[in-house]
Scaffold this active site. Structure first.
Site, mmCIF file in Angstrom:
data_model
loop_
_atom_site.group_PDB
_atom_site.id
_atom_site.type_symbol
_atom_site.label_atom_id
_atom_site.label_comp_id
_atom_site.label_asym_id
_atom_site.label_seq_id
_atom_site.Cartn_x
_atom_site.Cartn_y
_atom_site.Cartn_z
ATOM 1 N N GLU A 1 -2.940 3.733 -23.139
ATOM 2 C CA GLU A 1 -1.828 3.228 -22.319
ATOM 3 C C GLU A 1 -2.079 1.831 -21.766
ATOM 4 O O GLU A 1 -1.136 1.062 -21.593
ATOM 5 C CB GLU A 1 -1.450 4.203 -21.201
ATOM 6 C CG GLU A 1 -2.479 4.363 -20.114
ATOM 7 C CD GLU A 1 -2.073 5.390 -19.069
ATOM 8 O OE1 GLU A 1 -0.891 5.472 -18.734
ATOM 9 O OE2 GLU A 1 -2.966 6.101 -18.579
ATOM 10 N N LYS B 1 -6.125 7.116 -21.248
ATOM 11 C CA LYS B 1 -6.342 5.900 -20.447
ATOM 12 C C LYS B 1 -6.438 4.692 -21.365
ATOM 13 O O LYS B 1 -5.849 3.649 -21.098
ATOM 14 C CB LYS B 1 -7.643 5.983 -19.625
ATOM 15 C CG LYS B 1 -7.646 6.771 -18.367
ATOM 16 C CD LYS B 1 -6.802 6.268 -17.234
ATOM 17 C CE LYS B 1 -5.384 6.719 -17.356
ATOM 18 N NZ LYS B 1 -5.011 8.013 -16.894
ATOM 19 N N ARG C 1 0.823 -1.215 0.000
ATOM 20 C CA ARG C 1 0.000 0.000 0.000
ATOM 21 C C ARG C 1 0.854 1.262 0.000
ATOM 22 O O ARG C 1 0.345 2.354 -0.206
ATOM 23 C CB ARG C 1 -0.903 0.027 1.234
ATOM 24 C CG ARG C 1 -1.906 -1.096 1.269
ATOM 25 C CD ARG C 1 -2.454 -1.299 2.667
ATOM 26 N NE ARG C 1 -3.082 -0.107 3.181
ATOM 27 C CZ ARG C 1 -4.306 0.283 2.896
ATOM 28 N NH1 ARG C 1 -5.042 -0.467 2.110
ATOM 29 N NH2 ARG C 1 -4.803 1.387 3.395
HETATM 30 C C1 F6R Z 1 -1.170 8.357 -17.241
HETATM 31 C C2 F6R Z 1 -0.112 8.681 -16.307
HETATM 32 C C3 F6R Z 1 0.971 9.595 -16.741
HETATM 33 C C4 F6R Z 1 1.272 10.611 -15.636
HETATM 34 C C5 F6R Z 1 2.476 11.476 -16.001
HETATM 35 C C6 F6R Z 1 2.731 12.543 -14.958
HETATM 36 O O1 F6R Z 1 -2.123 7.506 -16.672
HETATM 37 O O2 F6R Z 1 -0.117 8.215 -15.192
HETATM 38 O O3 F6R Z 1 0.643 10.245 -17.912
HETATM 39 O O4 F6R Z 1 0.135 11.401 -15.452
HETATM 40 O O5 F6R Z 1 3.619 10.654 -16.118
HETATM 41 O O6 F6R Z 1 2.942 11.988 -13.705
HETATM 42 P P1 F6R Z 1 2.880 12.849 -12.410
HETATM 43 O O7 F6R Z 1 1.476 13.269 -12.185
HETATM 44 O O8 F6R Z 1 3.383 11.941 -11.327
HETATM 45 O O9 F6R Z 1 3.772 14.028 -12.611
#
Ligand code: F6R
Length: 591
Positions: free
Chosen positions: A471, A468, A27
């Site tokens: 990927e 979504k 978790r």
């Molecule tokens: C898509 C996804 C990525 C993140 C991106 C930014 O589902 O998870 O596109 O949104 O790599 O990540 P953070 O928000 O951690 O900066």
């Protein structure tokens, strides 16, 4: 997300608790601690970082104890902030999951009566409240103390002088593990599965007392019976809460995430520091991927509610731009707080003398150290690589920011906030209709290309829906503003390219219907995501994914959850590795 374990029985409590805490490591946590009763005192250890080998730790011998893995929310990860927390005399120890939203006022009240606090946590107030109420009966003291708490909690409490554990739950899960002559209590089933598969799920308002001969549960002061259930899952299944994938579990956590983020920031007033926004001329968002899509929703919200100009840039492109120096507030949104491109953009903004705000899900992450100000989302750790619940939590924070700095009349803002409070229930209704969404996914799982379109606030929803899908299912999916299709993408339409239309019942509605007609004329099958009160839409499209009606401005919350499920089920049907899609990482720490 934090984890709780408690044990009373015939084994060494320290060994049981530490090995059970290790079962909750999946978790995510940044620190941990254990308390064991030895004679008439409590022995406590607390550590920052991972647990490592169980054999490395040995507390005094004792058969009663509690333990906790902490994922920091109030106060940085440190030994002092790690649980268990104790009262002034180290007689009462408490572990807690959830958020005590009125902890600040309780703390001030307790301090005025001489209580000394050692941590920055909300949890510590619980130990001091119980201390004040304790007259020799721990269960009575816990019952009285929890009456003072607002927010959410699952707590387990022990006293140095009594052989018992007392637990209480409100909006945060707790389960009793029923062994032979031994009893467990935990936030999650995997913690107890090495010892027993017989469990009792406590309900909101329950207070339970566990002692050497058994346990009793009360609700509202009256003794209640709760059913003992047999868990049919393996430990691995149980980590996913019985869901096939972490992503699905996390989609199902959306309602609770919205509740927790609202609990943190919305009481009578919006609890966001308005000084962050004082004197700014405009806002510039920088982010990547899903967080970038949250920024685009944020642009609609903030421009619509405040009139403050907003720009959104991919963090990786901002590094090549020459922004004008002004009183711009730069907002970096990053769930991990570690995305290299976003951090670089934030650092560049700071060098240029701009004020920087980070919106992130991870306390103590690099983004929080780069920024001048931080607002946390309360989504808990996300294990599936595809962002789901963290996206919804980012949107909630953006609604609250827009409402906080809005120039609209207070009654309009109150309406928006009122409806925001209804969102968890509406998301639950979408999750209840998962089978309907899954059956539409079944129809489209065999295609290799899809387009997602939207207008206005529906446009970033389309972008996020397409991201979504691509990927996790590896279907080529593009998000487009619906009005742009005729400027090129029309060439791709046809019966092999289904189009998902995010249809919002606002000023964009008529134009969207026009676009859908154009798409249908080119023979693409059309799936609309639409409000359930929209009776027109089914005349225009082949399938409708319906979501409970809400005000147009809030549809990104409902539509996105529906599209998360749509993408998830397509990927599941295609047999993809949903939680770890090929070539992707949860935290992208390279530019
Ligand atoms: C898509 C996804 C990525 C993140 C991106 C930014 O589902 O998870 O596109 O949104 O790599 O990540 P953070 O928000 O951690 O900066």
């Amino acid at each position: 997300m934090c984890g709780i374990v408690g044990y009373i029985g015939f084994r060494r409590a320290d060994q049981v608790i530490i090995s059970a805490l290790k079962r909750l490591e999946y978790r995510g946590y940044d620190s941990w601690g254990v308390a064991v009763k030895h004679g008439n005192s409590l022995e406590i250890i607390k550590r920052v970082g991972a647990i490592g080998d169980v054999e490395n730790y040995s507390l005094a011998e004792g058969n009663v104890g509690i333990g906790h893995t902490r994922w920091a929310t109030h106060g940085k990860p440190s030994e002092i902030n790690a649980h268990p927390h104790t009262d002034c005399n180290n007689q009462i120890a408490v572990v807690h999951n959830g958020i005590i939203s009125n902890f600040q006022s309780l703390k001030e009240e307790l301090e005025s009566r001489g209580h000394k606090f050692s941590s920055e946590t909300d949890t510590e107030v619980i130990a001091h409240l119980i201390e004040e109420e304790y007259r020799g009966d721990l269960k009575e003291a816990v019952m009285k103390a929890v009456e003072r708490l607002r927010g959410s909690y699952a707590i387990v409490v022990m006293h140095a002088e009594t052989e018992e554990l007392v637990a209480a739950r409100y909006k945060s899960p707790l389960v009793i593990g029923v062994g032979d002559g031994e009893w467990f209590i935990a936030s999650d089933v995997p913690a107890v599965l090495d010892y027993t598969n017989r469990v009792i799920y406590l309900e909101d308002g329950d207070v339970a007392k566990l002692w050497n001969d058994g346990f009793t549960i009360w609700n509202n002061g009256k003794e209640v019976e709760r059913r003992v259930e047999t868990v049919p899952w393996s430990i691995e299944d149980a980590e996913k809460g019985g869901y096939e994938h972490f992503m699905l579990k996390e989609i199902h956590e959306n309602p609770r995430v919205v509740e927790e983020t609202l609990l943190e920031y919305l009481e009578d007033d919006i609890k966001i520091d308005s000084r962050i926004f004082a004197g700014i001329s405009d806002i510039l968002f920088v982010a990547c991927g899903t967080s970038f899509h949250a920024c685009l929703v944020g642009k609609y919200l903030i421009e619509g509610l405040t009139g403050i100009p907003v720009r959104v840039e991919y963090a990786s492109e901002f590094n090549y731009s020459n922004p004008p120096l002004s009183r711009t507030l730069v907002v970096g949104i990053t769930q991990s707080g570690e995305t290299a491109d976003t951090l670089e953009a934030m650092r560049k903004a700071k060098k240029l003398g701009m004020r920087v705000l980070a919106i992130t899900n991870v306390l103590g992450s690099t983004a929080t150290r780069v920024a001048d100000h931080v607002i946390y989302t309360r989504a808990g750790p996300e294990i599936g690589v595809a962002a789901t619940k963290t996206f919804i939590a980012q949107l909630i924070v953006l609604y609250l920011i827009a409402a906080k700095i809005s120039s609209l009349p207070p009654t309009e803002i109150e309406e928006l906030l009122e409806e925001l409070r209804n969102i968890p229930q509406k998301i639950r209704q979408i999750l209840d209709r998962e089978d309907e969404i899954s059956s539409i996914s079944n129809t489209f799982a065999g295609y290799e290309n899809m387009m997602y379109v939207g207008r206005g606030i529906g446009y970033p929803v389309a972008l996020e829906g397409a991201l979504k899908l691509k990927e996790i299912s590896y279907i080529h999916a593009e998000g487009y503003p619906a009005g742009e299709l005729k400027h090129g993408p029309f060439a791709l339409l046809g019966e092999k390219t289904p189009v998902v239309a995010c249809v919002v019942r606002d000023k964009t509605y008529e134009s969207m219907l026009g676009n859908i007609k154009e798409i249908k004329a080119r023979e693409s099958p059309v799936i609309a995501v639409a409000d359930e009160d929209d009776e027109e839409i089914e005349k225009f499209v082949d399938y409708v994914i319906r979501t409970p009606s809400t005000i147009p401005l809030l549809t990104p919350l409902t539509y996105s959850v529906a599209l998360q499920l749509f993408a998830y089920h397509i990927a599941r049907i295609r047999g993809c590795e949903i939680d770890k899609p090929r070539n992707l990482a949860k935290s992208v720490t390279v530019e």
